[in-house]
Design a protein around this motif. Structure first.
Motif, PDB file in Angstrom:
ATOM      1  N   LEU A   3       0.580  -1.292   0.077  1.00 27.73           N
ATOM      2  CA  LEU A   3       0.086   0.043  -0.089  1.00 27.73           C
ATOM      3  C   LEU A   3       0.784   1.377   0.081  1.00 27.73           C
ATOM      4  CD1 LEU A   3      -2.948   0.936   0.327  1.00 27.73           C
ATOM      5  CD2 LEU A   3      -2.749   0.881   2.636  1.00 27.73           C
ATOM      6  N   LEU A   4       2.072   1.201   0.790  1.00 23.01           N
ATOM      7  CA  LEU A   4       2.608   2.303   0.871  1.00 23.01           C
ATOM      8  C   LEU A   4       3.549   2.606  -0.528  1.00 23.01           C
ATOM      9  CD1 LEU A   4       4.414   1.902   4.353  1.00 23.01           C
ATOM     10  CD2 LEU A   4       2.985   3.884   3.595  1.00 23.01           C
TER      11      LEU A   4
ATOM     12  N   ALA B 237       1.645   9.416  -5.518  1.00 24.97           N
ATOM     13  CA  ALA B 237       1.907  10.802  -5.013  1.00 24.97           C
ATOM     14  C   ALA B 237       2.825  11.248  -6.230  1.00 24.97           C
ATOM     15  CB  ALA B 237       2.524  10.845  -3.709  1.00 24.97           C
ATOM     16  N   GLU B 238       3.961  10.414  -6.657  1.00 28.01           N
ATOM     17  CA  GLU B 238       4.898  10.751  -7.652  1.00 28.01           C
ATOM     18  C   GLU B 238       4.225  11.391  -9.011  1.00 28.01           C
ATOM     19  OE1 GLU B 238       7.847   7.408  -7.684  1.00 28.01           O
ATOM     20  OE2 GLU B 238       9.376   8.901  -7.361  1.00 28.01           O
ATOM     21  N   MET B 239       3.420  10.210  -9.264  1.00 25.85           N
ATOM     22  CA  MET B 239       2.871  10.472 -10.830  1.00 25.85           C
ATOM     23  C   MET B 239       1.865  11.755 -10.789  1.00 25.85           C
ATOM     24  SD  MET B 239       4.758   8.504 -12.311  1.00 25.85           S
ATOM     25  CE  MET B 239       3.735   8.775 -13.842  1.00 25.85           C
TER      26      MET B 239
ATOM     27  N   SER C 179       8.316   8.903   2.063  1.00 31.53           N
ATOM     28  CA  SER C 179       7.196   9.543   1.796  1.00 31.53           C
ATOM     29  C   SER C 179       7.106  11.000   2.237  1.00 31.53           C
ATOM     30  CB  SER C 179       5.840   8.804   1.933  1.00 31.53           C
ATOM     31  OG  SER C 179       5.732   7.427   1.448  1.00 31.53           O
ATOM     32  N   VAL C 180       7.501  11.242   3.462  1.00 31.07           N
ATOM     33  CA  VAL C 180       7.764  12.508   4.078  1.00 31.07           C
ATOM     34  C   VAL C 180       8.777  13.127   3.627  1.00 31.07           C
ATOM     35  CG1 VAL C 180       8.069  13.705   6.440  1.00 31.07           C
ATOM     36  CG2 VAL C 180       6.545  11.579   6.437  1.00 31.07           C
ATOM     37  N   MET C 181       9.932  12.561   3.238  1.00 37.17           N
ATOM     38  CA  MET C 181      10.839  13.337   2.828  1.00 37.17           C
ATOM     39  C   MET C 181      10.504  13.562   1.241  1.00 37.17           C
ATOM     40  SD  MET C 181      13.484  12.972   0.139  1.00 37.17           S
ATOM     41  CE  MET C 181      13.530  11.226  -0.380  1.00 37.17           C
ATOM     42  N   PHE C 182       9.990  12.988   0.445  1.00 35.69           N
ATOM     43  CA  PHE C 182       9.577  13.459  -0.870  1.00 35.69           C
ATOM     44  C   PHE C 182       8.514  14.570  -0.768  1.00 35.69           C
ATOM     45  CE2 PHE C 182       6.693  13.050  -4.515  1.00 35.69           C
ATOM     46  CZ  PHE C 182       7.520  13.340  -5.879  1.00 35.69           C
ATOM     47  N   LEU C 183       7.636  14.298   0.025  1.00 34.19           N
ATOM     48  CA  LEU C 183       6.524  15.737   0.249  1.00 34.19           C
ATOM     49  C   LEU C 183       7.135  16.821   0.683  1.00 34.19           C
ATOM     50  CD1 LEU C 183       3.413  16.148   1.208  1.00 34.19           C
ATOM     51  CD2 LEU C 183       4.305  15.849   3.423  1.00 34.19           C
ATOM     52  N   VAL C 184       8.327  16.893   1.527  1.00 31.75           N
ATOM     53  CA  VAL C 184       8.905  18.227   1.792  1.00 31.75           C
ATOM     54  C   VAL C 184       9.844  18.629   0.680  1.00 31.75           C
ATOM     55  CG1 VAL C 184      10.644  19.038   3.561  1.00 31.75           C
ATOM     56  CG2 VAL C 184       8.725  17.617   4.221  1.00 31.75           C
ATOM     57  N   GLY C 185      10.746  17.606   0.213  1.00 29.66           N
ATOM     58  CA  GLY C 185      11.800  17.851  -0.873  1.00 29.66           C
ATOM     59  C   GLY C 185      10.989  18.713  -2.051  1.00 29.66           C
ATOM     60  N   LEU C 186      10.121  17.966  -2.449  1.00 32.20           N
ATOM     61  CA  LEU C 186       9.440  18.528  -3.571  1.00 32.20           C
ATOM     62  C   LEU C 186       8.849  19.724  -3.520  1.00 32.20           C
ATOM     63  CD1 LEU C 186       8.517  17.881  -6.657  1.00 32.20           C
ATOM     64  CD2 LEU C 186       6.457  17.088  -5.831  1.00 32.20           C
ATOM     65  N   ALA C 187       8.032  20.021  -2.274  1.00 36.87           N
ATOM     66  CA  ALA C 187       7.373  21.395  -2.013  1.00 36.87           C
ATOM     67  C   ALA C 187       8.727  22.359  -1.783  1.00 36.87           C
ATOM     68  CB  ALA C 187       6.646  21.202  -0.732  1.00 36.87           C
ATOM     69  N   VAL C 188       9.538  22.203  -1.051  1.00 38.09           N
ATOM     70  CA  VAL C 188      10.924  23.061  -0.616  1.00 38.09           C
ATOM     71  C   VAL C 188      11.650  23.435  -1.941  1.00 38.09           C
ATOM     72  CG1 VAL C 188      12.826  23.456   0.672  1.00 38.09           C
ATOM     73  CG2 VAL C 188      10.814  22.644   1.860  1.00 38.09           C
ATOM     74  N   GLY C 189      12.070  22.384  -2.532  1.00 39.49           N
ATOM     75  CA  GLY C 189      12.908  22.650  -3.585  1.00 39.49           C
ATOM     76  C   GLY C 189      12.305  23.313  -4.891  1.00 39.49           C
ATOM     77  N   VAL C 190      10.930  23.044  -5.021  1.00 36.44           N
ATOM     78  CA  VAL C 190      10.440  23.999  -6.227  1.00 36.44           C
ATOM     79  C   VAL C 190      10.287  25.364  -5.838  1.00 36.44           C
ATOM     80  CG1 VAL C 190       8.283  24.271  -7.435  1.00 36.44           C
ATOM     81  CG2 VAL C 190       9.114  21.920  -7.238  1.00 36.44           C
TER      82      VAL C 190
END
Length: 746
Positions: free
Chosen positions: A179-180, A187-189, A242-253
């Motif tokens: 499920l994860l 989330a990625e797509m 998942s948490v890392m990707f969430l924060v990384g995409l938002a902050v990086g952009v």
């Protein structure tokens, strides 16, 4: 008469961000290729090393964690147990299927301790229990053939009305892992195309929109590798990636958007490419560094928690913010220098968009119309905005937290929950037993005094069994707990406060015996969180205060920053409680209320929001300060700062809200709660707080915001000792759309 041509010297870059940007533009190939090589290298090495997840014992706290660690260190583990319930339309109609199931399970070679079927009261159901062979930690990787065997038997008898339900340690862990993985792919797509679409609207050009997404994704990919390497020292929770990707995409952009937008604005104002990059580095680059440092220090507050879960979250978020920040102040200026005006390639014919609108929008627009009444009546808007935020936060007063069980975490309609509900409903049983672990004094579990004490404890506690492990000097006693949450907790308290100290601690090594088990782990986890939240809050509030004071040298502004952050966090808590605990609007959003908030969520949201809110706050306040240093009055500087940052802040907020909203649509309840809480908080923070409350409060403070420690005098003139970077000539700070004058040659 001879005319001497003396070229105007290029101003020396001031500040770390300006020097980094200057070096990157002079060494473009080194900066770009070096970044790509580093990302590929760490991603490859990290992927090859594997990702280490924390064990059940490591995820806990207190006595229950110590009990689990003692058993793990001694190599004492319980096998992964599985249950399969067969249901037929007629009494005993399951018997042939049960025989075939036993043969199919045995053929997999993964099953041991297969018990005879237990018949239900109606005779229509049978419960088959067995254990997985080998280590329980790896059982989820080997359970698929077992699940396939159950499915094949069910399909063979489906025409006869047979149903099969499987639930257990291995199948449950596999279902959660699958499920994860599915949620993460979703989330990625979804999040990446959403971010790209918003950037296309913000910049109106394909290349300019692709740059922030590319840098954010490479930062996330690099962090995946670094995180895998770090997990061998600090095991991570299963949702950490998942948490890392969430924060990384938002902050990086967002960081790239702020930087790129400032460079585009300066070009639109008439500056040449080199000057525009220098100004962007000295202003937005500095804001990115201040914001990134603030976010990382805020995230480090999670290290103060006694839970390994938060240590992993801290490492993940600090690493991805560091990667995003470094990419924004090095690779981005190098790429912009290489592209030049080609960054505008792929321009889209968006309706009503002006090619050089960035400079002209500084004169007004929607933000200008909104900020005028706010500055005209700041006291009124302060009260109104504050009241709205307090109303949003009000439901948080009734917040109830708990470790969400299976049926709450995955929803009532998931296959896992249905299997669990069907099995426990037909074959009810009490909660998992408490597990008392005691190390014998001297390591001898055969000593008469030790055996006598354990026997007395068995009788007093009504234990269901005891296991002695002579080689490890450990005894493990299982004690059944009564049905009902309150009764089970009372029994656990009696064990810990009366029976264990009286009977076992006198014969235990170091005078300590430990109570573990599922309920004990849940209680200890929740208690630890309650103890953690105050010191973590004081730490991040103190760090934010000090950094804002150092960055802007304004005591009132540092205090205002803390208060505004708290209001945003309160609004997030309130909305989360309203939707997921009370169920207000949950059905409209397509979500199932859990009746409580996941236990670790409040602390996590507090830390994340205190960090992320600095994105907008530092960026907006920096522009207000620039205008103030340029000589504008206090209210004029506020209006100018709000107007010139409205576009980037709106775009950055839209991206963050979109990314977080994607997580709100995932299947796991904790991901939904996190997504809704963060999306609402960012939306409120970037609109009501930064566009209404911040300017109204600063207008009420007036010159007091800057006069004492802010680096300006009451009249707006710059103090000599103020060494903060100020961007180039005056045209970069004003709203005059005319290009800057060309240098004069004498």
């Amino acid at each position: 008469m001879t005319t001497t041509h003396t070229p105007t010297p290029t101003p020396r870059p001031r500040g770390v961000a300006a020097r980094l940007g200057g070096w990157s533009t002079r060494h473009r190939k080194t900066a770009i290729l070096g970044w790509l090589l580093f990302v590929v290298l760490v991603a490859t090495v990290g992927g090859a090393s594997g990702f280490t997840e924390m064990t059940d014992a490591e995820s806990g706290s207190g006595d229950s964690r110590r009990a689990g660690e003692i058993l793990e260190d001694a190599g004492i583990t319980s096998p992964a147990g599985e249950l399969v319930m067969l249901r037929s339309t007629e009494p005993d109609g399951w018997r042939q299927a049960a025989t075939e199931l036993a043969d199919a399970l045995a053929a997999t070679g993964e099953v041991t301790n297969l018990a005879e079927p237990v018949r239900s009261d109606t005779g229509r159901e049978a419960l088959v229990a067995f254990d997985m062979v080998g280590e329980s930690d790896t059982a989820m990787d080997r359970v698929e053939p077992v699940m396939d065997a159950v499915t094949s038997v069910e399909e063979a008898h489906r025409d006869a009305g047979l149903e099969a339900f499987q639930f257990g340690d291995a199948s449950g862990d596999k279902a959660v892992g699958d499920l994860l993985s599915e949620d993460f792919r979703t989330a990625e797509m979804t999040a990446v195309p959403l971010a790209l679409g918003i950037l296309l609207v913000v910049f109106g050009a394909l290349v300019a929109a692709l740059l922030p997404v590319f840098l954010a994704l490479t930062a996330c990919v690099g962090t995946f590798g670094l995180l895998a390497l770090a997990s061998h020292q600090v095991p991570m929770f299963e949702t950490t990636n998942s948490v890392m990707f969430l924060v990384g995409l938002a902050v990086g952009v967002d960081y790239c958007l702020f930087y790129l937008r400032r460079e585009r604005d300066e070009r639109a104002a008439g500056h040449d490419a080199e000057t525009a990059l220098r100004i962007a580095a000295e202003t937005s680059g500095r804001a990115v560094l201040v914001s990134g440092l603030t976010v990382m220090l805020a995230m480090s507050g999670m290290f103060l928690s006694g839970l390994l879960l938060f240590h992993g979250f801290a490492i993940a978020t600090i690493l991805v913010v560091l990667m995003a920040m470094l990419g924004s102040v090095t690779v981005l200026p190098a790429t912009l220098s290489w592209l030049g005006d080609r960054v505008e390639a792929g321009r889209l014919p968006l309706p009503g968009r002006r090619r050089r609108g960035a400079a002209r929008r500084g004169r007004g627009g929607v933000s200008g119309r909104l900020v005028r009444p706010v500055l005209a009546a700041p006291a009124l808007f302060t009260v109104l905005a504050g009241a709205v935020l307090l109303v949003l936060a009000a439901p948080a007063l009734t917040m109830k937290t708990e470790e969400l069980g299976l049926e709450k975490q995955f929803g009532s309609e998931s296959d896992l929950t249905i299997a669990y509900t069907e099995i426990t409903g037909t074959f009810p049983g009490g909660p998992d037993p408490a597990e008392v672990v005691v190390v014998a004094d001297g390591g001898d579990v055969t000593a008469p005094a030790f055996r006598s004490a354990v026997a007395d404890f068995e009788e007093a506690a009504g234990a269901s069994g005891v296991t002695y492990h002579e080689s490890a000097g450990v005894a493990r006693v299982e004690v059944p707990l009564p049905d009902g949450d309150e009764q089970a907790r009372d029994a656990l308290d009696t064990l810990r406060e009366e029976l264990v100290p009286h009977h076992l601690e006198p014969v235990a090594a170091d005078g300590q015996a430990y109570v573990g088990g599922a309920l004990a782990q849940s209680v200890d986890f929740t208690d630890q969180l309650s103890r953690d939240i105050l010191p973590v809050f004081l730490y991040i509030a103190g760090i934010t205060f000090v950094l804002m004071l150092l960055a802007f040298r304004s005591l009132p502004l540092a205090v205002v920053s803390i208060v505004l952050n708290l209001l945003s966090v309160g609004a997030a808590y309130g909305v989360m409680t309203a939707v997921f605990q009370h169920g207000w609007g949950a059905e409209t959003l397509g979500m199932e209320p859990a009746g409580a908030i996941e236990a670790w969520m409040p602390l996590f949201v507090l830390v994340i929001l205190f960090g992320l809110s600095m994105d907008y706050h530092v960026f907006v306040v920096s522009r207000i300060r620039e205008a103030r240093l340029a000589g504008l009055s206090a209210k004029e500087a506020i209006a100018d700062g709000i107007r010139t940052t409205a576009g980037p802040v709106t775009g950055a907020a839209a991206i963050m809200v979109a990314v977080f909203s994607v997580f709100a649509l995932l299947q796991m309840q904790d991901m939904q709660q996190m997504g809704v809480g963060l999306a609402v908080a960012v939306l409120v923070d970037a609109t009501l707080v930064r566009m209404v409350l911040l300017p109204s409060v600063l207008a009420l403070l007036g010159d007091r915001t800057w006069s004492r420690r802010g680096g300006t005098t009451a009249g707006g003139r710059r103090r000599p000792e103020d060494s903060a970077p100020v961007p180039g000539p005056a045209p970069a700070l004003t709203t005059d759309p005319r290009p800057a004058p060309a240098p004069t040659h004498r």
